[in-house]
Design a protein around this motif. Structure first.
Motif, PDB file in Angstrom:
ATOM      1  N   LEU A   1      12.648-111.247 -28.595  1.00 64.89           N
ATOM      2  CA  LEU A   1      12.349-109.995 -29.278  1.00 64.89           C
ATOM      3  C   LEU A   1      12.440-110.584 -30.688  1.00 64.89           C
ATOM      4  CD1 LEU A   1      14.210-107.374 -27.602  1.00 64.89           C
ATOM      5  CD2 LEU A   1      11.684-107.967 -27.832  1.00 64.89           C
TER       6      LEU A   1
ATOM      7  N   ASP B   1       9.642-111.201 -33.239  1.00 65.17           N
ATOM      8  CA  ASP B   1      10.565-109.845 -34.927  1.00 65.17           C
ATOM      9  C   ASP B   1      10.286-111.340 -36.193  1.00 65.17           C
ATOM     10  OD1 ASP B   1      11.327-108.358 -36.372  1.00 65.17           O
ATOM     11  OD2 ASP B   1      13.803-108.839 -36.286  1.00 65.17           O
TER      12      ASP B   1
ATOM     13  N   THR C   1       3.955-105.417 -32.340  1.00 62.00           N
ATOM     14  CA  THR C   1       5.370-105.570 -31.356  1.00 62.00           C
ATOM     15  C   THR C   1       4.941-104.278 -29.902  1.00 62.00           C
ATOM     16  OG1 THR C   1       6.503-103.115 -32.376  1.00 62.00           O
ATOM     17  CG2 THR C   1       6.607-105.902 -33.211  1.00 62.00           C
TER      18      THR C   1
ATOM     19  N   LEU D   1       7.101-101.557 -29.300  1.00 64.42           N
ATOM     20  CA  LEU D   1       7.309-100.546 -30.133  1.00 64.42           C
ATOM     21  C   LEU D   1       6.060-100.186 -30.682  1.00 64.42           C
ATOM     22  CD1 LEU D   1       9.626 -98.504 -30.624  1.00 64.42           C
ATOM     23  CD2 LEU D   1       9.383 -99.813 -32.664  1.00 64.42           C
ATOM     24  N   HIS D   2       4.980-101.175 -31.155  1.00 65.06           N
ATOM     25  CA  HIS D   2       3.192-100.437 -31.656  1.00 65.06           C
ATOM     26  C   HIS D   2       2.827 -99.603 -30.846  1.00 65.06           C
ATOM     27  CE1 HIS D   2       4.350-102.478 -35.330  1.00 65.06           C
ATOM     28  NE2 HIS D   2       3.757-102.312 -35.976  1.00 65.06           N
TER      29      HIS D   2
ATOM     30  N   LYS E   1      16.016-103.677 -30.880  1.00 68.01           N
ATOM     31  CA  LYS E   1      15.492-104.615 -31.922  1.00 68.01           C
ATOM     32  C   LYS E   1      14.842-103.609 -32.594  1.00 68.01           C
ATOM     33  CE  LYS E   1      15.254-108.007 -33.345  1.00 68.01           C
ATOM     34  NZ  LYS E   1      15.643-109.461 -33.987  1.00 68.01           N
TER      35      LYS E   1
ATOM     36  N   SER F   1      14.341-103.464 -36.245  1.00 67.63           N
ATOM     37  CA  SER F   1      13.970-103.728 -37.502  1.00 67.63           C
ATOM     38  C   SER F   1      12.106-103.148 -36.625  1.00 67.63           C
ATOM     39  CB  SER F   1      14.091-105.156 -37.647  1.00 67.63           C
ATOM     40  OG  SER F   1      14.019-105.629 -36.640  1.00 67.63           O
ATOM     41  N   PHE F   2      11.736-103.421 -35.305  1.00 67.65           N
ATOM     42  CA  PHE F   2      10.313-102.903 -34.676  1.00 67.65           C
ATOM     43  C   PHE F   2      10.070-101.924 -35.742  1.00 67.65           C
ATOM     44  CE2 PHE F   2      10.214-105.620 -30.980  1.00 67.65           C
ATOM     45  CZ  PHE F   2      10.366-107.086 -31.828  1.00 67.65           C
TER      46      PHE F   2
ATOM     47  N   LYS G   1       8.021-102.726 -38.554  1.00 68.26           N
ATOM     48  CA  LYS G   1       6.932-103.535 -38.732  1.00 68.26           C
ATOM     49  C   LYS G   1       5.383-103.597 -38.189  1.00 68.26           C
ATOM     50  CE  LYS G   1       8.328-107.794 -37.862  1.00 68.26           C
ATOM     51  NZ  LYS G   1       9.275-109.032 -39.390  1.00 68.26           N
TER      52      LYS G   1
ATOM     53  N   ASN H   1       2.299-104.144 -38.588  1.00 70.42           N
ATOM     54  CA  ASN H   1       0.366-105.271 -37.130  1.00 70.42           C
ATOM     55  C   ASN H   1       0.167-105.619 -38.059  1.00 70.42           C
ATOM     56  OD1 ASN H   1      -1.095-102.773 -37.371  1.00 70.42           O
ATOM     57  ND2 ASN H   1      -0.890-102.115 -35.621  1.00 70.42           N
TER      58      ASN H   1
ATOM     59  N   SER I   1       2.792 -99.470 -39.254  1.00 69.70           N
ATOM     60  CA  SER I   1       3.872 -99.576 -38.489  1.00 69.70           C
ATOM     61  C   SER I   1       3.999 -98.679 -37.296  1.00 69.70           C
ATOM     62  CB  SER I   1       5.198 -98.968 -39.488  1.00 69.70           C
ATOM     63  OG  SER I   1       4.811 -97.633 -39.617  1.00 69.70           O
TER      64      SER I   1
END
Length: 445
Positions: free
Chosen positions: A34, A38, A45, A47-48, A66, A68-69, A72, A74, A79
């Motif tokens: 991870l 990051d 990620t 998460l996206h 995480k 911070s994802f 983030k 792409n 986000s």
């Protein structure tokens, strides 16, 4: 490299299938996986992927591991919450906001936040309300074109969203709220158009009429100019909209006097009022909060004590006693006199009363000035200033009344001096309000 690629594929599959076990299998194979993802500035990620497919459990799990994802971007500049909104995954969006309300302010491609995206599409009014409720500060955010959510709503004819945004601005309760709503309502985009400029160009439909009515009830600047030196009235082509703007006090651009530039204001001479404002502000800034509170208490105690001495001067005052036959006998603390006109006057000699009144009035004046300086500005300060001014007037009346006849001229001069100081203070206190009113009056000429 192939090993990392396989782990990334496993995480991607976990996001697609909402499979948390695949997430932890990848972590077991490489505990830093991870962190490696990051470390990339723009990356898609897991998460996206989970957000775009509405896989809430997987998304919540990886956000716990995480956080911070969530902010983030792409490679396309979006986000996870942006992708969730694009794919109409509203439950996913609400889950994001519940976990971290600041995600409403994440800026993606073009500076667009989730709030901007919700203002663009009329289907997202409920989400827009949720965003504003959870994070009202998000209404301040601008796109790279200088657009607020209000600009985006009106440009896309999303009048329901615009109504909601205007109503929220009017209900926001925060420090400096009046300046806050004025700033947002009058924000200009890249062409220096305010929301009113854009709305004025629309056809006069029921929704437009309702929204225009809401805007005209706010503190929006009716005569703001865009880059073409046009006001909202100049931009309007519909006669009904022109009529509403004229009724509200809007003027054509040619009749709006050009305001002095910032350079002109800085070059212009400093007035006496400016010097007094600067002096007052510097005094407030150079004391700590603890010192501020202490000195305010001391000044209040001094003013109260001095006021009490005016009610009960040294030696007392001549007293009036009514007898049963309605004759008046005047008595002091030591003697009885026959002149009713001295009732309530100080028994001190002229010289001693003069010394007493000068010291007393100066002490009162200094303490009142200190209270004025230490009192906070704004509406609350205005409410406090009124009783303080009335309190000062009562004190002056008391001093004038107890003054022996030969000292009345001196006391009158002192009273006028204090009145002048109080007037100067009030002029400073409401300087900005008076200036704003003057600018509004000049714009209507």
């Amino acid at each position: 490299m192939n090993h990392l690629s396989n782990l990334s594929d496993k995480l991607k599959l976990g996001g697609e299938e909402d499979n948390i076990n695949l997430l932890y299998e990848a972590i077991e194979d490489n505990p830093s996986i991870l962190d490696i993802i990051d470390s990339k500035q723009f990356v898609e990620t897991p998460l996206h992927i989970a957000a775009s497919r509405g896989q809430i459990q997987f998304a919540n799990e990886i956000m716990n591991l995480k956080p911070s994802f969530a902010s983030k971007l792409n490679p396309k500049g979006f986000s996870p919450i942006h992708l969730a909104m694009q794919e109409n995954q509203n439950r996913m969006v609400l889950s994001f906001v519940d976990m971290n309300k600041d995600l409403v302010r994440v800026k993606g491609k073009g500076g667009l936040t989730p709030l901007h995206f919700a203002s663009h599409n009329g289907d997202y009014v409920d989400l827009l309300a949720k965003f504003l409720l959870e994070c009202p500060e998000s209404i301040e955010d601008l796109t790279v074109k200088g657009e607020t959510a209000l600009h985006i709503a009106v440009k896309n004819n999303n009048y329901q969203a615009l109504d909601l945004l205007v109503c929220i601005l009017r209900k926001i309760i925060k420090k400096g709220a009046r300046k806050f709503d004025y700033k947002i309502l009058n924000r200009k985009d890249e062409a220096d158009n305010t929301v009113l400029h854009i709305l004025a160009q629309r056809n006069f439909e029921p929704q437009v009429a309702h929204t225009l009515g809401l805007l005209l009830e706010t503190r929006i600047n009716l005569n703001a100019k865009n880059l073409e030196d046009k006001t909202a009235l100049d931009m309007a082509f519909n006669e009904d909209i022109k009529g509403k703007l004229l009724t509200a006090g809007a003027k054509p651009g040619l009749r709006v006097r050009a305001a002095h530039t910032l350079a002109h204001k800085l070059i212009s001479n400093i007035t006496i009022i400016d010097k007094l404002v600067i002096f007052t502000c510097s005094l407030r800034m150079n004391i700590s909060e603890e010192q501020h509170n202490t000195w305010l208490i001391v000044a209040t105690l001094v003013a109260t004590s001095v006021y009490q001495s005016a009610l009960s001067p040294p030696g007392g005052v001549y007293q009036a006693n009514a007898s049963s036959d309605n004759n008046v006998n005047i008595t002091s603390s030591n003697s009885t006199i026959s002149n009713p006109g001295n009732a309530g006057k100080s028994v001190m000699s002229n010289f001693y009363f003069f010394m007493f009144s000068v010291a007393n009035i100066l002490s009162f004046l200094v303490s009142i000035i200190a209270i004025f300086i230490l009192t906070p500005s704004g509406v609350l300060g205005g409410l406090v200033s009124g009783p303080v001014v009335l309190f000062s007037m009562n004190y002056l009346v008391s001093m004038r009344y107890i003054s022996p006849g030969s000292n009345t001229n001196i006391v009158d001069i002192t009273i006028l001096s204090i009145g002048f100081v109080v007037f100067i203070y009030l002029a400073i206190r409401f300087y900005h309000v008076i200036r704003r009113w003057a600018m509004m009056l000049r714009s209507k000429l």
